[in-house]
Write a protein that holds these residues in place. Structure first.
Motif, PDB file in Angstrom:
ATOM      1  N   UNK A  91       0.824  -1.213   0.000  1.00 10.97           N
ATOM      2  CA  UNK A  91       0.000   0.000   0.000  1.00 10.97           C
ATOM      3  C   UNK A  91       0.862   1.269   0.000  1.00 10.97           C
ATOM      4  N   UNK A  92       2.094   1.174   0.493  1.00 13.06           N
ATOM      5  CA  UNK A  92       2.950   2.365   0.594  1.00 13.06           C
ATOM      6  C   UNK A  92       3.242   3.011  -0.762  1.00 13.06           C
ATOM      7  N   UNK A  93       3.539   2.254  -1.821  1.00 11.58           N
ATOM      8  CA  UNK A  93       3.720   2.914  -3.122  1.00 11.58           C
ATOM      9  C   UNK A  93       2.460   3.639  -3.606  1.00 11.58           C
ATOM     10  N   UNK A  94       1.289   3.111  -3.247  1.00 14.84           N
ATOM     11  CA  UNK A  94       0.053   3.800  -3.623  1.00 14.84           C
ATOM     12  C   UNK A  94      -0.031   5.165  -2.940  1.00 14.84           C
ATOM     13  N   UNK A  95       0.452   5.232  -1.699  1.00 18.10           N
ATOM     14  CA  UNK A  95       0.503   6.520  -1.006  1.00 18.10           C
ATOM     15  C   UNK A  95       1.456   7.481  -1.707  1.00 18.10           C
ATOM     16  N   UNK A  96       2.521   6.947  -2.284  1.00 16.78           N
ATOM     17  CA  UNK A  96       3.448   7.794  -3.043  1.00 16.78           C
ATOM     18  C   UNK A  96       2.734   8.407  -4.244  1.00 16.78           C
ATOM     19  N   UNK A  97       1.947   7.599  -4.938  1.00 16.41           N
ATOM     20  CA  UNK A  97       1.223   8.110  -6.102  1.00 16.41           C
ATOM     21  C   UNK A  97       0.183   9.155  -5.687  1.00 16.41           C
ATOM     22  N   UNK A  98      -0.507   8.896  -4.587  1.00 16.77           N
ATOM     23  CA  UNK A  98      -1.489   9.863  -4.098  1.00 16.77           C
ATOM     24  C   UNK A  98      -0.786  11.159  -3.704  1.00 16.77           C
ATOM     25  N   UNK A  99       0.338  11.038  -3.013  1.00 19.78           N
ATOM     26  CA  UNK A  99       1.102  12.227  -2.620  1.00 19.78           C
ATOM     27  C   UNK A  99       1.529  13.025  -3.845  1.00 19.78           C
ATOM     28  N   UNK A 100       1.956  12.341  -4.872  1.00 15.19           N
ATOM     29  CA  UNK A 100       2.384  13.010  -6.100  1.00 15.19           C
ATOM     30  C   UNK A 100       1.208  13.695  -6.787  1.00 15.19           C
ATOM     31  N   UNK A 101       0.054  13.029  -6.788  1.00 13.28           N
ATOM     32  CA  UNK A 101      -1.126  13.610  -7.427  1.00 13.28           C
ATOM     33  C   UNK A 101      -1.629  14.835  -6.663  1.00 13.28           C
ATOM     34  N   UNK A 102      -1.534  14.787  -5.341  1.00  6.82           N
ATOM     35  CA  UNK A 102      -2.020  15.895  -4.519  1.00  6.82           C
ATOM     36  C   UNK A 102      -1.042  17.064  -4.524  1.00  6.82           C
ATOM     37  N   UNK A 103       0.243  16.753  -4.448  1.00 11.69           N
ATOM     38  CA  UNK A 103       1.262  17.807  -4.359  1.00 11.69           C
ATOM     39  C   UNK A 103       2.287  17.590  -5.462  1.00 11.69           C
ATOM     40  N   UNK A 113      11.775   7.413  -4.335  1.00 12.66           N
ATOM     41  CA  UNK A 113      12.093   6.718  -3.079  1.00 12.66           C
ATOM     42  C   UNK A 113      10.836   6.173  -2.413  1.00 12.66           C
ATOM     43  N   UNK A 114       9.776   6.963  -2.430  1.00 16.38           N
ATOM     44  CA  UNK A 114       8.525   6.516  -1.829  1.00 16.38           C
ATOM     45  C   UNK A 114       7.949   5.316  -2.575  1.00 16.38           C
ATOM     46  N   UNK A 115       8.172   5.252  -3.876  1.00 15.77           N
ATOM     47  CA  UNK A 115       7.654   4.131  -4.667  1.00 15.77           C
ATOM     48  C   UNK A 115       8.425   2.845  -4.414  1.00 15.77           C
ATOM     49  N   UNK A 116       9.739   2.929  -4.282  1.00 12.81           N
ATOM     50  CA  UNK A 116      10.547   1.708  -4.265  1.00 12.81           C
ATOM     51  C   UNK A 116      11.042   1.275  -2.894  1.00 12.81           C
ATOM     52  N   UNK A 117      11.012   2.144  -1.901  1.00 12.58           N
ATOM     53  CA  UNK A 117      11.611   1.808  -0.604  1.00 12.58           C
ATOM     54  C   UNK A 117      10.994   0.564   0.018  1.00 12.58           C
ATOM     55  N   UNK A 118       9.675   0.466  -0.001  1.00 10.32           N
ATOM     56  CA  UNK A 118       9.010  -0.679   0.627  1.00 10.32           C
ATOM     57  C   UNK A 118       9.315  -1.989  -0.091  1.00 10.32           C
ATOM     58  N   UNK A 119       9.617  -1.915  -1.386  1.00 12.83           N
ATOM     59  CA  UNK A 119       9.878  -3.144  -2.141  1.00 12.83           C
ATOM     60  C   UNK A 119      11.137  -3.855  -1.646  1.00 12.83           C
ATOM     61  N   UNK A 120      12.049  -3.132  -1.022  1.00 11.64           N
ATOM     62  CA  UNK A 120      13.262  -3.751  -0.477  1.00 11.64           C
ATOM     63  C   UNK A 120      12.935  -4.657   0.712  1.00 11.64           C
TER      64      UNK A 120
END
Length: 160
Positions: A91-103, A113-120
């Motif tokens: 779910x964390x990468x989805x928050x990155x996309x929402x953050x990008x869309x909002x701001x 970084x927000x997209x890929x960090x959790x994948x590690x």
């Protein structure tokens, strides 16, 4: 340096998925397939579209939505705890996309970084889940993979 980071991640992912496919139960194998599918979709995306993080990335958004949905379904069906953690991480990468869309002023490096960090964290989690599965098999002789969703949702099937 970027290539070294990618090589390290791919090595970790390959080791985790091979271990899960060879030694894991159904949920571990399913998560390995999800991770391989994500990697394949990402590679196919990058063959046609160069990675850009200056704006909302619809290709990665689609991959992340599919991966989050698949992992959430796995978490609901699996008779394991670790898929719940994997679903939260997806779910964390989805928050990155929402953050990008909002701001739209989010720096591209922050968005990446927000997209890929959790994948590690997913390959080590898969290894840990597979290892725990093996330990339960040694200790108990069996390890149930899936919840019995049908009997819980169908009152006519109880007692059969």
């Amino acid at each position: 340096m970027e290539m070294l980071r990618i090589a390290c991640f791919l090595t970790l992912l390959l080791a985790a998925t091979i271990y899960a496919m060879r030694k894991g139960g159904g949920p571990e194998r399913a998560m390995a397939i999800i991770l391989i599918a994500m990697l394949a979709a990402d590679r196919l995306l990058h063959l046609t579209v160069p990675p850009r993080f200056e704006a909302l990335d619809p290709g990665h958004l689609a991959i992340d939505i599919a991966a989050a949905a698949a992992t959430l379904l796995l978490a609901l069906a699996a008779h394991r705890f670790w898929p719940l953690i994997a679903a939260a991480l997806q779910m964390l990468p989805l928050l990155a996309h929402v953050s990008r869309a909002v701001d739209v002023s989010v720096h591209p490096i922050a968005y990446l970084s927000m997209q890929v960090a959790a994948s590690w964290l997913l390959p080590p989690l898969l290894v840990l889940g597979t290892w725990r599965h093996r330990k339960r098999l040694q200790f108990c002789g069996s390890d149930r993979s899936w919840r019995d969703l049908w009997q819980r949702s169908n009152p006519n099937m109880r007692g059969q």
